[in-house]
Design a protein around this motif. Structure first.
Motif, PDB file in Angstrom:
ATOM      1  N   CYS A 271       0.867  -1.174   0.000  1.00  0.00           N
ATOM      2  CA  CYS A 271       0.000   0.000   0.000  1.00  0.00           C
ATOM      3  C   CYS A 271       0.915   1.238   0.000  1.00  0.00           C
ATOM      4  CB  CYS A 271      -0.917  -0.022   1.229  1.00  0.00           C
ATOM      5  SG  CYS A 271      -0.029   0.065   2.807  1.00  0.00           S
ATOM      6  N   HIS A 272       0.353   2.414   0.028  1.00  0.00           N
ATOM      7  CA  HIS A 272       1.149   3.644  -0.041  1.00  0.00           C
ATOM      8  C   HIS A 272       2.058   3.833   1.162  1.00  0.00           C
ATOM      9  CE1 HIS A 272       1.812   8.086  -0.018  1.00  0.00           C
ATOM     10  NE2 HIS A 272       2.083   7.811  -1.273  1.00  0.00           N
ATOM     11  N   CYS A 273       1.561   3.540   2.365  1.00  0.00           N
ATOM     12  CA  CYS A 273       2.363   3.760   3.585  1.00  0.00           C
ATOM     13  C   CYS A 273       3.231   2.568   3.946  1.00  0.00           C
ATOM     14  CB  CYS A 273       1.449   4.142   4.757  1.00  0.00           C
ATOM     15  SG  CYS A 273       0.432   2.791   5.396  1.00  0.00           S
ATOM     16  N   LYS A 274       3.158   1.509   3.158  1.00  0.00           N
ATOM     17  CA  LYS A 274       3.963   0.285   3.328  1.00  0.00           C
ATOM     18  C   LYS A 274       3.562  -0.549   4.543  1.00  0.00           C
ATOM     19  CE  LYS A 274       6.941   1.414  -0.024  1.00  0.00           C
ATOM     20  NZ  LYS A 274       6.584   1.087  -1.352  1.00  0.00           N
ATOM     21  N   ALA A 275       2.424  -0.263   5.163  1.00  0.00           N
ATOM     22  CA  ALA A 275       1.959  -1.090   6.278  1.00  0.00           C
ATOM     23  C   ALA A 275       1.555  -2.477   5.784  1.00  0.00           C
ATOM     24  CB  ALA A 275       0.780  -0.429   6.994  1.00  0.00           C
ATOM     25  N   ILE A 276       1.022  -2.547   4.557  1.00  0.00           N
ATOM     26  CA  ILE A 276       0.653  -3.808   3.927  1.00  0.00           C
ATOM     27  C   ILE A 276       1.724  -4.124   2.893  1.00  0.00           C
ATOM     28  CG2 ILE A 276      -1.128  -5.083   2.669  1.00  0.00           C
ATOM     29  CD1 ILE A 276      -2.157  -3.628   5.276  1.00  0.00           C
ATOM     30  N   ARG A 277       2.315  -5.319   3.001  1.00  0.00           N
ATOM     31  CA  ARG A 277       3.313  -5.748   2.016  1.00  0.00           C
ATOM     32  C   ARG A 277       3.012  -7.187   1.617  1.00  0.00           C
ATOM     33  NH1 ARG A 277       8.034  -6.353   3.998  1.00  0.00           N
ATOM     34  NH2 ARG A 277       7.511  -6.018   6.173  1.00  0.00           N
ATOM     35  N   PHE A 278       3.206  -7.468   0.345  1.00  0.00           N
ATOM     36  CA  PHE A 278       2.929  -8.810  -0.171  1.00  0.00           C
ATOM     37  C   PHE A 278       3.893  -9.129  -1.299  1.00  0.00           C
ATOM     38  CE2 PHE A 278       0.433  -5.928  -2.763  1.00  0.00           C
ATOM     39  CZ  PHE A 278       0.610  -6.399  -4.057  1.00  0.00           C
TER      40      PHE A 278
ATOM     41  N   HIS B 116      -4.766   2.758   7.225  1.00  0.00           N
ATOM     42  CA  HIS B 116      -3.984   3.975   7.445  1.00  0.00           C
ATOM     43  C   HIS B 116      -4.002   4.892   6.221  1.00  0.00           C
ATOM     44  CE1 HIS B 116      -2.549   2.280  11.186  1.00  0.00           C
ATOM     45  NE2 HIS B 116      -2.251   1.174  10.520  1.00  0.00           N
ATOM     46  N   CYS B 117      -3.611   4.343   5.077  1.00  0.00           N
ATOM     47  CA  CYS B 117      -3.514   5.189   3.875  1.00  0.00           C
ATOM     48  C   CYS B 117      -4.691   5.015   2.913  1.00  0.00           C
ATOM     49  CB  CYS B 117      -2.196   4.934   3.145  1.00  0.00           C
ATOM     50  SG  CYS B 117      -2.033   3.279   2.416  1.00  0.00           S
ATOM     51  N   GLY B 118      -5.499   3.981   3.098  1.00  0.00           N
ATOM     52  CA  GLY B 118      -6.684   3.775   2.283  1.00  0.00           C
ATOM     53  C   GLY B 118      -6.472   3.055   0.963  1.00  0.00           C
ATOM     54  N   VAL B 119      -5.234   2.717   0.636  1.00  0.00           N
ATOM     55  CA  VAL B 119      -4.955   2.055  -0.632  1.00  0.00           C
ATOM     56  C   VAL B 119      -5.438   0.607  -0.591  1.00  0.00           C
ATOM     57  CG1 VAL B 119      -3.076   1.232  -2.130  1.00  0.00           C
ATOM     58  CG2 VAL B 119      -3.081   3.585  -1.283  1.00  0.00           C
TER      59      VAL B 119
ATOM     60  N   PHE C  23       0.192 -16.171  -3.983  1.00  0.00           N
ATOM     61  CA  PHE C  23       0.114 -14.905  -3.244  1.00  0.00           C
ATOM     62  C   PHE C  23       0.561 -15.115  -1.810  1.00  0.00           C
ATOM     63  CE2 PHE C  23      -1.857 -11.838  -0.480  1.00  0.00           C
ATOM     64  CZ  PHE C  23      -1.681 -10.648  -1.158  1.00  0.00           C
ATOM     65  N   ARG C  24       1.412 -14.208  -1.319  1.00  0.00           N
ATOM     66  CA  ARG C  24       1.894 -14.297   0.057  1.00  0.00           C
ATOM     67  C   ARG C  24       1.836 -12.913   0.717  1.00  0.00           C
ATOM     68  NH1 ARG C  24       4.202 -17.117  -3.573  1.00  0.00           N
ATOM     69  NH2 ARG C  24       5.805 -15.610  -4.123  1.00  0.00           N
ATOM     70  N   LEU C  25       1.043 -12.806   1.764  1.00  0.00           N
ATOM     71  CA  LEU C  25       0.983 -11.574   2.542  1.00  0.00           C
ATOM     72  C   LEU C  25       2.192 -11.581   3.472  1.00  0.00           C
ATOM     73  CD1 LEU C  25      -0.593  -9.004   3.230  1.00  0.00           C
ATOM     74  CD2 LEU C  25      -1.837 -10.347   4.934  1.00  0.00           C
ATOM     75  N   LEU C  26       3.057 -10.588   3.349  1.00  0.00           N
ATOM     76  CA  LEU C  26       4.301 -10.536   4.116  1.00  0.00           C
ATOM     77  C   LEU C  26       4.162  -9.728   5.398  1.00  0.00           C
ATOM     78  CD1 LEU C  26       6.808  -9.909   1.178  1.00  0.00           C
ATOM     79  CD2 LEU C  26       6.190 -12.104   2.243  1.00  0.00           C
ATOM     80  N   ALA C  27       3.326  -8.716   5.378  1.00  0.00           N
ATOM     81  CA  ALA C  27       3.160  -7.859   6.555  1.00  0.00           C
ATOM     82  C   ALA C  27       1.846  -7.110   6.469  1.00  0.00           C
ATOM     83  CB  ALA C  27       4.305  -6.853   6.641  1.00  0.00           C
TER      84      ALA C  27
END
Length: 132
Positions: free
Chosen positions: A8-15, A74-77, A48-52
């Motif tokens: 996502c934009h704020c990098k809270a979600i990473r895959f 957080h960022c809405g992406v 697909f792998r959700l990393l964070a």
């Protein structure tokens, strides 16, 4: 097939996901996809792998609730969603624009299939696609 990393934009979600962009991407005219300007590629669950960031995801569902639309609280992406269809079974719809290491050349070369989701006609392109 290439392993892409996304966020996502704020990098809270990473895959990361194994994707062949040459297999194509999709743009849909349904009420949700149109509002978010969705440009997605279909990814099998095992690719697909959700990393964070699992705890940082919020979920939105509507209509028949066949799809889980995830977005960062957080960022809405909206980096990806999960859907179930009679044709494909379970799959991840990964937002092509959230692929951090896809080059502009790769994105420009990715074929786009337009689908008529507003009429639940997934095998036919809408008459007009320039607005998608």
């Amino acid at each position: 097939m290439k392993t892409y990393h996304g966020s996502c934009h704020c990098k809270a979600i990473r895959f990361e996901a194994d994707i062949d962009l040459a297999d194509g991407s999709m743009r849909c005219n349904c009420s949700f996809c149109l509002k978010i300007r969705c440009w997605a590629t279909v990814v099998k669950p095992e690719s697909f792998r959700l990393l964070a960031g699992e705890s940082e995801l919020s979920e939105y569902q509507f209509g028949a609730k066949n799809e889980q639309h995830f977005f960062c609280k957080h960022c809405g992406v909206r980096p990806f969603g999960i859907a179930h269809s009679p044709r494909r079974g379970k799959f991840y719809g990964v937002s092509v624009s959230c692929l951090d290491d896809a080059s502009i050349a790769e994105l420009a070369a990715a074929p786009v299939t337009y689908v008529d989701g507003i009429n639940d006609n997934w095998d036919t392109q809408p008459a007009v696609v320039s607005y998608l």
